[in-house]
Design a protein around this motif. Structure first.
Motif, PDB file in Angstrom:
ATOM      1  N   THR A  39      -0.295  -2.573  -3.921  1.00  0.00           N
ATOM      2  CA  THR A  39      -1.246  -2.719  -2.823  1.00  0.00           C
ATOM      3  C   THR A  39      -1.139  -4.082  -2.141  1.00  0.00           C
ATOM      4  OG1 THR A  39      -2.984  -3.650  -4.213  1.00  0.00           O
ATOM      5  CG2 THR A  39      -2.870  -1.237  -4.069  1.00  0.00           C
ATOM      6  N   TYR A  57      -1.517   2.810   5.784  1.00  0.00           N
ATOM      7  CA  TYR A  57      -1.449   3.520   4.510  1.00  0.00           C
ATOM      8  C   TYR A  57      -2.773   3.339   3.772  1.00  0.00           C
ATOM      9  CZ  TYR A  57       3.555   4.714   4.301  1.00  0.00           C
ATOM     10  OH  TYR A  57       4.790   5.273   4.508  1.00  0.00           O
ATOM     11  N   ALA A  92      -2.161   4.582  -8.099  1.00  0.00           N
ATOM     12  CA  ALA A  92      -2.824   4.967  -6.853  1.00  0.00           C
ATOM     13  C   ALA A  92      -1.880   5.818  -6.021  1.00  0.00           C
ATOM     14  CB  ALA A  92      -3.234   3.723  -6.066  1.00  0.00           C
ATOM     15  N   ARG A  93      -2.397   6.882  -5.454  1.00  0.00           N
ATOM     16  CA  ARG A  93      -1.618   7.750  -4.571  1.00  0.00           C
ATOM     17  C   ARG A  93      -1.734   7.195  -3.154  1.00  0.00           C
ATOM     18  NH1 ARG A  93      -4.725  10.328  -7.897  1.00  0.00           N
ATOM     19  NH2 ARG A  93      -6.313  10.808  -6.322  1.00  0.00           N
ATOM     20  N   CYS A  94      -0.657   6.597  -2.667  1.00  0.00           N
ATOM     21  CA  CYS A  94      -0.674   5.919  -1.372  1.00  0.00           C
ATOM     22  C   CYS A  94       0.029   6.787  -0.334  1.00  0.00           C
ATOM     23  CB  CYS A  94       0.013   4.561  -1.470  1.00  0.00           C
ATOM     24  SG  CYS A  94      -0.725   3.451  -2.710  1.00  0.00           S
ATOM     25  N   SER A 120       2.585   2.157  -7.842  1.00  0.00           N
ATOM     26  CA  SER A 120       1.797   1.877  -6.639  1.00  0.00           C
ATOM     27  C   SER A 120       1.587   0.377  -6.526  1.00  0.00           C
ATOM     28  CB  SER A 120       0.447   2.602  -6.688  1.00  0.00           C
ATOM     29  OG  SER A 120      -0.301   2.246  -7.844  1.00  0.00           O
ATOM     30  N   THR A 122      -7.390   0.696  -2.403  1.00  0.00           N
ATOM     31  CA  THR A 122      -6.430  -0.205  -1.779  1.00  0.00           C
ATOM     32  C   THR A 122      -6.675  -1.654  -2.183  1.00  0.00           C
ATOM     33  OG1 THR A 122      -6.372   1.343   0.090  1.00  0.00           O
ATOM     34  CG2 THR A 122      -5.384  -0.805   0.449  1.00  0.00           C
ATOM     35  N   ASN A 131       3.963   3.704  -2.477  1.00  0.00           N
ATOM     36  CA  ASN A 131       4.462   4.088  -3.796  1.00  0.00           C
ATOM     37  C   ASN A 131       5.973   3.917  -3.861  1.00  0.00           C
ATOM     38  OD1 ASN A 131       2.136   6.740  -3.547  1.00  0.00           O
ATOM     39  ND2 ASN A 131       1.894   4.987  -4.898  1.00  0.00           N
ATOM     40  N   ASN A 151       0.833  -1.208   0.000  1.00  0.00           N
ATOM     41  CA  ASN A 151       0.000   0.000   0.000  1.00  0.00           C
ATOM     42  C   ASN A 151       0.867   1.259   0.000  1.00  0.00           C
ATOM     43  OD1 ASN A 151      -2.254  -1.655   0.090  1.00  0.00           O
ATOM     44  ND2 ASN A 151      -2.410  -1.551   2.318  1.00  0.00           N
ATOM     45  N   CYS A 192      -4.436   3.866  -0.201  1.00  0.00           N
ATOM     46  CA  CYS A 192      -4.194   4.138  -1.617  1.00  0.00           C
ATOM     47  C   CYS A 192      -5.472   4.699  -2.234  1.00  0.00           C
ATOM     48  CB  CYS A 192      -3.763   2.876  -2.349  1.00  0.00           C
ATOM     49  SG  CYS A 192      -2.161   2.229  -1.794  1.00  0.00           S
TER      50      CYS A 192
END
Length: 349
Positions: free
Chosen positions: A182, A116, A93-95, A180, A129, A34, A32, A118
């Protein structure tokens, strides 16, 4: 074993050398989280050198990195690893590390006990996530298409323009990428199926972020000493080596002017500065053997997947921003350096 090999054989398999900055207590396997190729890592790191000024200004609440635990935590490390990706890439995804209120400070979405979260989608953001494919995003494409800094911003907050052109410095074919990964796709998760998992990771080396920073700072300062001597003109000299103050506005200006060229610190200016290959070497040098100038290796912490909040903490390192007359003198010195460089360019024109 034959069945396992046959299942992987039908998938596209890619090995990525990646870099990852995060608090050591969160673990170094990017669950989860980057990661980035080396140019993406350079972009992530260099864009934030103005934070000592930014986070002390009236813009602090608007700046995510002032609260980003992967930027301001007190036990940051940098990990070099090889990620093996199975199958096609998906949406990036911005985690982000969740805060003590169980909220992702970037999106405002609840973390539901995770360390975290995502998030995908813009402008409407959603928790992704549970997305299995490894996400990928070219940073030059995502961040490099804007108009850059404008004069209204520069007049009021000149430092906010200094790092904007880093995205073009790190550009290049097949480079400048963030990834990213997950928990849903991690092949090392309990019960993960080899038929459906999408990524695994092998840690090559973990180093302290401060040691890594010193490698980069020294490379920039050494290049400047051979070419322009900006750091030596700052009022609180010596400004290099162990006595550097990376919160001093004059040091920050000199750093960006050396990396990007002074024109790039002004609206509409072209990117030049030191060769990006020197930055590549400086960012990768910490992962060499210590005998070759590398940083001491840090043992990997125990991984306890899935991380569900038990390790969460909030810490924040002090930037040590200059105050009062010292701060004013440092800003004046940075402005004087900029004015001298503008005058010199006019003489050459």
């Amino acid at each position: 074993m034959v069945l396992l090999i046959s299942m992987y054989a039908v998938l596209a398999i890619v090995n990525l050398t990646s870099y990852h900055v995060n608090p050591l207590h969160e673990g170094v396997i990017p669950v989860n989280m980057n990661t980035a190729d080396i140019r993406g890592d350079i972009f992530f790191d260099l864009r934030s050198k103005t934070l000592p000024i930014e986070c002390a200004s009236d813009r602090a609440n608007q700046t995510h990195d002032c609260r980003n635990q992967e930027v301001v935590d007190t036990d940051l490390v940098v990990t070099k690893l090889v990620m093996t990706v199975y199958g096609e890439f998906g949406e990036y995804a911005r985690c982000n590390a969740c805060n003590a209120k169980d909220v992702d400070p970037s999106s405002g979405l609840p973390c539901h006990g995770q360390n975290y979260l995502c998030v995908c989608g813009e402008p409407r953001q959603r928790d992704c996530t549970d997305q299995k494919p490894v996400g990928a995003e070219n940073i030059t494409t995502h961040f490099g298409g804007g108009g850059g800094c404008d004069w209204d911003t520069w007049i009021k907050y000149p430092w906010s323009c200094w790092g904007q052109e880093v995205v073009h410095k790190t550009a290049g074919p097949g480079k400048n990428t963030w990834y990213s990964s997950t928990s849903a796709g991690w092949c090392g998760a309990p019960g993960a199926s080899p038929a459906t998992c999408t990524w695994s990771a092998e840690v090559l080396k973990i180093v302290n972020k401060t040691c890594s920073d010193n490698s980069v700072y020294s490379a920039v300062e050494e290049y400047d000493a051979l070419h322009d001597g900006r750091f030596a003109k700052c009022p609180h000299h010596p400004q290099t080596g162990p006595r550097r103050n990376t919160s001093d506005p004059c040091w920050i200006y000199s750093f960006y002017a050396t990396v990007l060229g002074p024109d790039a610190l002004m609206p509409g200016g072209a990117v030049a500065g030191m060769p990006v290959e020197i930055l590549d070497q400086a960012f990768d040098r910490p992962f060499a053997d210590e005998a070759q100038g590398g940083c001491p290796a840090i043992p990997p912490p125990p991984e306890a997947p899935p991380r569900l909040g038990s390790q969460r903490r909030y810490s924040h390192r002090s930037f040590g921003v200059l105050s009062g007359p010292q701060l004013q003198a440092s800003f004046r010195a940075a402005a004087q350096l900029a004015a001298e460089e503008v005058a010199e360019r006019r003489r050459r024109a």
